[in-house]
Design a protein around this motif. Structure first.
Motif, PDB file in Angstrom:
ATOM      1  N   ILE A 452      21.676  51.809  36.187  1.00 59.71           N
ATOM      2  CA  ILE A 452      23.265  51.759  36.310  1.00 59.71           C
ATOM      3  C   ILE A 452      23.599  50.233  36.260  1.00 59.71           C
ATOM      4  O   ILE A 452      24.696  49.837  36.461  1.00 59.71           O
ATOM      5  N   TRP A 453      22.502  49.123  36.530  1.00 55.60           N
ATOM      6  CA  TRP A 453      22.987  47.791  36.555  1.00 55.60           C
ATOM      7  C   TRP A 453      23.803  47.159  35.644  1.00 55.60           C
ATOM      8  O   TRP A 453      24.735  46.265  35.900  1.00 55.60           O
ATOM      9  N   PRO A 454      23.741  47.660  34.333  1.00 55.36           N
ATOM     10  CA  PRO A 454      24.872  47.074  33.412  1.00 55.36           C
ATOM     11  C   PRO A 454      26.258  47.200  33.816  1.00 55.36           C
ATOM     12  O   PRO A 454      27.161  46.369  33.524  1.00 55.36           O
ATOM     13  N   PHE A 455      26.401  48.558  34.155  1.00 51.27           N
ATOM     14  CA  PHE A 455      27.720  48.871  34.374  1.00 51.27           C
ATOM     15  C   PHE A 455      28.287  47.920  35.833  1.00 51.27           C
ATOM     16  O   PHE A 455      29.325  47.269  35.716  1.00 51.27           O
ATOM     17  N   LEU A 456      27.426  47.873  36.528  1.00 50.36           N
ATOM     18  CA  LEU A 456      27.617  47.238  37.892  1.00 50.36           C
ATOM     19  C   LEU A 456      27.708  45.848  37.704  1.00 50.36           C
ATOM     20  O   LEU A 456      28.679  45.171  38.416  1.00 50.36           O
ATOM     21  N   LEU A 457      27.076  45.419  37.049  1.00 51.57           N
ATOM     22  CA  LEU A 457      27.054  43.829  36.479  1.00 51.57           C
ATOM     23  C   LEU A 457      28.162  43.497  36.081  1.00 51.57           C
ATOM     24  O   LEU A 457      28.890  42.338  36.238  1.00 51.57           O
ATOM     25  N   ALA A 458      28.798  44.273  34.822  1.00 51.64           N
ATOM     26  CA  ALA A 458      29.799  43.835  34.207  1.00 51.64           C
ATOM     27  C   ALA A 458      31.377  43.863  35.288  1.00 51.64           C
ATOM     28  O   ALA A 458      32.005  42.776  35.164  1.00 51.64           O
ATOM     29  N   ILE A 459      31.098  44.668  36.267  1.00 52.35           N
ATOM     30  CA  ILE A 459      32.389  44.985  37.247  1.00 52.35           C
ATOM     31  C   ILE A 459      32.308  43.646  38.193  1.00 52.35           C
ATOM     32  O   ILE A 459      33.314  42.995  38.232  1.00 52.35           O
ATOM     33  N   ALA A 460      30.892  43.193  38.649  1.00 52.37           N
ATOM     34  CA  ALA A 460      30.748  42.073  39.338  1.00 52.37           C
ATOM     35  C   ALA A 460      31.302  40.821  38.734  1.00 52.37           C
ATOM     36  O   ALA A 460      32.043  39.940  39.271  1.00 52.37           O
ATOM     37  N   GLY A 461      30.726  40.708  37.548  1.00 45.09           N
ATOM     38  CA  GLY A 461      31.321  39.450  36.578  1.00 45.09           C
ATOM     39  C   GLY A 461      32.707  39.530  36.417  1.00 45.09           C
ATOM     40  O   GLY A 461      33.476  38.460  36.699  1.00 45.09           O
ATOM     41  N   ALA A 462      33.447  40.695  36.225  1.00 41.16           N
ATOM     42  CA  ALA A 462      34.777  40.891  35.906  1.00 41.16           C
ATOM     43  C   ALA A 462      35.617  40.351  37.237  1.00 41.16           C
ATOM     44  O   ALA A 462      36.553  39.334  37.305  1.00 41.16           O
ATOM     45  N   LEU A 463      35.171  40.648  38.409  1.00 45.68           N
ATOM     46  CA  LEU A 463      35.819  40.325  39.531  1.00 45.68           C
ATOM     47  C   LEU A 463      35.761  38.936  39.983  1.00 45.68           C
ATOM     48  O   LEU A 463      36.757  38.216  40.351  1.00 45.68           O
ATOM     49  N   ALA A 464      34.498  38.372  39.823  1.00 44.09           N
ATOM     50  CA  ALA A 464      34.225  37.077  40.221  1.00 44.09           C
ATOM     51  C   ALA A 464      34.947  36.281  39.384  1.00 44.09           C
ATOM     52  O   ALA A 464      35.702  35.143  39.752  1.00 44.09           O
ATOM     53  N   LEU A 465      34.994  36.549  37.799  1.00 43.78           N
ATOM     54  CA  LEU A 465      35.685  35.624  37.013  1.00 43.78           C
ATOM     55  C   LEU A 465      37.158  35.703  37.230  1.00 43.78           C
ATOM     56  O   LEU A 465      38.096  34.516  36.943  1.00 43.78           O
ATOM     57  N   ALA A 466      37.846  36.856  37.650  1.00 45.57           N
ATOM     58  CA  ALA A 466      39.194  36.908  37.623  1.00 45.57           C
ATOM     59  C   ALA A 466      39.566  36.214  39.076  1.00 45.57           C
ATOM     60  O   ALA A 466      40.731  35.733  39.080  1.00 45.57           O
ATOM     61  N   ALA A 467      38.911  36.231  40.067  1.00 48.74           N
ATOM     62  CA  ALA A 467      39.178  35.409  41.369  1.00 48.74           C
ATOM     63  C   ALA A 467      39.059  34.131  41.046  1.00 48.74           C
ATOM     64  O   ALA A 467      40.038  33.215  41.650  1.00 48.74           O
ATOM     65  N   TYR A 468      38.035  33.512  40.361  1.00 50.85           N
ATOM     66  CA  TYR A 468      38.035  32.029  39.910  1.00 50.85           C
ATOM     67  C   TYR A 468      39.279  31.696  39.203  1.00 50.85           C
ATOM     68  O   TYR A 468      39.922  30.520  39.286  1.00 50.85           O
ATOM     69  N   ALA A 469      39.642  32.608  38.266  1.00 50.99           N
ATOM     70  CA  ALA A 469      40.867  31.970  37.650  1.00 50.99           C
ATOM     71  C   ALA A 469      42.293  32.363  38.257  1.00 50.99           C
ATOM     72  O   ALA A 469      43.216  31.791  37.572  1.00 50.99           O
ATOM     73  N   SER A 470      42.304  32.803  39.318  1.00 45.18           N
ATOM     74  CA  SER A 470      43.517  32.881  39.861  1.00 45.18           C
ATOM     75  C   SER A 470      43.722  31.836  40.961  1.00 45.18           C
ATOM     76  O   SER A 470      42.970  31.155  41.394  1.00 45.18           O
ATOM     77  N   PRO A 471      45.053  31.638  41.033  1.00 46.30           N
ATOM     78  CA  PRO A 471      45.594  30.570  42.120  1.00 46.30           C
ATOM     79  C   PRO A 471      45.147  30.718  43.516  1.00 46.30           C
ATOM     80  O   PRO A 471      44.810  32.009  43.857  1.00 46.30           O
ATOM     81  N   ARG A 472      45.087  29.849  44.324  1.00 48.78           N
ATOM     82  CA  ARG A 472      44.762  29.986  45.678  1.00 48.78           C
ATOM     83  C   ARG A 472      45.842  30.717  46.260  1.00 48.78           C
ATOM     84  O   ARG A 472      47.000  30.422  46.031  1.00 48.78           O
ATOM     85  N   LEU A 473      45.498  31.722  47.065  1.00 46.47           N
ATOM     86  CA  LEU A 473      46.582  32.503  47.845  1.00 46.47           C
ATOM     87  C   LEU A 473      46.638  32.241  49.296  1.00 46.47           C
ATOM     88  O   LEU A 473      45.925  31.914  49.788  1.00 46.47           O
TER      89      LEU A 473
END
Length: 574
Positions: A452-473
């Protein structure tokens, strides 16, 4: 740019958190990170190889039939129940749009001997994996396009928050499991939302009938793929007429005419299929299914009781994706900003779908993580989450984390549950470490944590990169507390409410009335989400605290009255 959009742009510029200049390297890196975050949402869906189901096999049988030069599925290789009998032959009960769109890709797969690869794969039985191969084109790609559209639309109304919004909606709603299944909902939802995006683009400058014609084309083919998209076509037609600087008779005729003509062209494949299959331009296979012959294709008067199950039972839309509540909040903020036509369009789509679905004889559509007929409204209700992220980051992030946990666990365990109480299996299978096959399973990794790791790794990567690309809250301590309070309230309701309030029981009665005589005797037990809700709430708290540490920004030490009230919810200034 329309007056409403201009007003929004001015407002957004006045309150945007401090960031590097637009031309600097940091924003470019953030844009690249945002793009990769959205792409990983599509990758997550591509990693899963879901098991066989009647709806999927109905689409696949139709694709096979069309490839063989016929429309009947009498000799379909998969014994689907989703079929209709007409004049001595069996036909797929599905609208033909997805099959027609997928046919060239299926022919490419057969040309490269993909069926032989599927038969030899240890992931699934026989050629079942072919359905997943076709799904890469038929559902994964449309889900990716939809996520990209969500990103751009959310970015339009709340700059900087588009990628995070697209990731939340793509991973935290039914869009995630249905991007891994060969159903037509994601494909048709993408087309309907694309029509809306084209109309938004048309409002940015002088009236352009060509763009409206393309919107009509997308809308027509969406109806050819999923008939209820006609509701979206109607609402978008009203949105088209709301442009105040184009209300002269000549412009109205040009713009409406382009939209209608485009829609008619989009319907041509459906008409041709009907004529080839039934020797009638208008006959639909749905009309030959006994349950569809009551009311209008199975739709009767809307029911508040059924609406409650659609939203709040253990498969309910808001029970499993509580972040959508913040989509409604964001829609209100959109209206108050002056983007009233867009906000009313969202409300119109939601009301139409909730109304028709609450009158349908089988509200959840059989086996499904949730009310699958409501998937079309998800992108419309989803993009305003960007506004809620900026104004109320605490509750939004917390409920987004819980929603993503629920959707991910359901997708990787058993997304096509048939009963409200059957949702208990999500936590059970998670505890057992037994999951749906993935691309790793196809290489012999089995169906446990090692696959199941490919699925979980893709989700983790999406969350991490989206957080990095967002302005400070401006996520203050009080904002964190509001987020945790929202999580506790949701978890208590999800774990106890559907059973205590009898909502699950009403949902099972709907299934019983639809013809399943065993709906009340499946033996799954009460309180089906009692284990999963705390797990999801814990993930929501983790997301909230991680964003507080990584992207949080304390508000100014001295703030006015409005700033203090907004800060109480962890919000930026209005």
């Amino acid at each position: 740019m329309s007056a409403g959009a201009s007003a929004h742009a001015t407002d957004g510029a006045a309150h945007e958190p401090a960031r590097a200049p637009a031309a600097g390297p940091a924003p470019r890196r953030m844009r690249r990170s945002a793009l990769w975050a959205v792409l990983l949402v599509g990758v997550a869906g591509a990693t899963m190889l879901q098991n066989w189901s009647d709806n999927q096999s109905s689409h696949y049988d139709l694709i096979r039939a069309l490839d063989a030069g016929r429309t009947t599925i009498d000799y379909g290789p998969y014994p689907t129940k989703d079929k209709a009998f007409y004049k001595g032959h069996w036909y797929s009960a599905r609208a033909p749009g997805l099959a027609l769109y997928s046919l060239p890709f299926y022919e490419l797969l057969t040309a490269v001997e993909a069926p032989a690869v599927a038969r030899e794969s240890p992931a699934l039985r026989g050629e079942d994996e072919m359905i997943d191969f076709v799904g890469l084109w038929g559902t994964v790609l449309p889900a990716l396009v939809l996520a990209l559209l969500l990103w751009r639309v959310a970015e339009r109304f709340e700059p900087g928050y588009g990628a995070l919004t697209a990731v939340i909606v793509g991973l935290g709603t039914m869009l995630l499991p249905f991007s891994t299944l060969l159903f037509s909902h994601v494909f048709s939802a993408m087309l309907g939302f694309a029509a809306f995006v084209l109309m938004l683009r048309e409002r940015d400058g002088a009236p352009r009938p060509l763009l409206l014609g393309l919107a009509g084309l997308a809308m027509g083919y969406a109806i050819a793929s999923e008939y209820p998209l006609a509701f979206v076509a109607l609402v978008l037609g009203l949105y088209l007429l709301s442009r105040r600087d184009a209300l002269s008779p000549a412009l109205v005729a040009q713009r409406v005419g382009a939209y209608v003509i485009g829609g008619a062209v989009g319907l041509v494949p459906l008409l041709l299929y009907n004529h080839a299959a039934f020797h009638s331009w208008t006959h639909l296979a749905y009309s030959n299914i006994p349950q569809q012959q009551h009311g209008f294709f199975g739709i009767s008067a809307p029911s508040l009781r059924v609406l409650a199950t659609l939203l709040f039972d253990s498969r309910g839309l808001l029970t499993l994706s509580p972040v959508l509540v913040l989509g409604a909040v964001g829609t209100t903020l959109l209206y108050r900003r002056g983007n009233r036509a867009e906000a009313l369009t969202i409300a119109g789509v939601c009301l139409c779908y909730l109304g028709y679905n609450s009158g349908y004889y089988l509200p959840f559509g059989g086996g499904s993580m949730g009310p699958r007929f409501l998937i079309t409204l998800l992108p419309f209700l989803g993009f305003p989450i960007a506004l809620a992220l900026r104004r109320f980051p605490g509750p939004t992030l917390a409920l987004a984390g819980a929603s993503i946990a629920i959707a991910a666990i359901a997708t990787m365990t058993h997304p096509l549950v048939g009963y409200e109480t059957e949702t208990v299996v999500w936590a059970r299978l998670l505890g057992q470490g037994f999951f749906q096959p993935t691309i790793a399973s196809a290489f012999g990794a089995g169906r446990g944590w090692g696959a199941i790791w490919p699925f979980l790794l893709a989700i983790a990567g999406a969350l991490a990169l989206a957080a990095y690309a967002s302005p400070r809250l401006r996520l203050t301590d009080s904002g964190v507390l509001w987020g945790l309070a929202a999580l506790v309230a949701w978890a208590l309701f999800a774990a106890l409410g559907p059973t205590v309030l009898g909502i699950d029981h009403q949902g099972l009665l709907d299934i019983l009335r639809a013809g399943d005589k065993n709906a009340l005797h499946k033996g799954f037990g009460d309180y089906p989400l009692r284990t999963l809700a705390p797990i999801a709430a814990g993930f929501g708290a983790l997301v909230l605290m991680a964003m507080r540490l990584a992207r949080g920004e304390l508000p100014p030490a001295r703030a006015g009255g409005n700033g203090r009230r907004a800060g109480a919810l962890g919000a930026t200034a209005p």
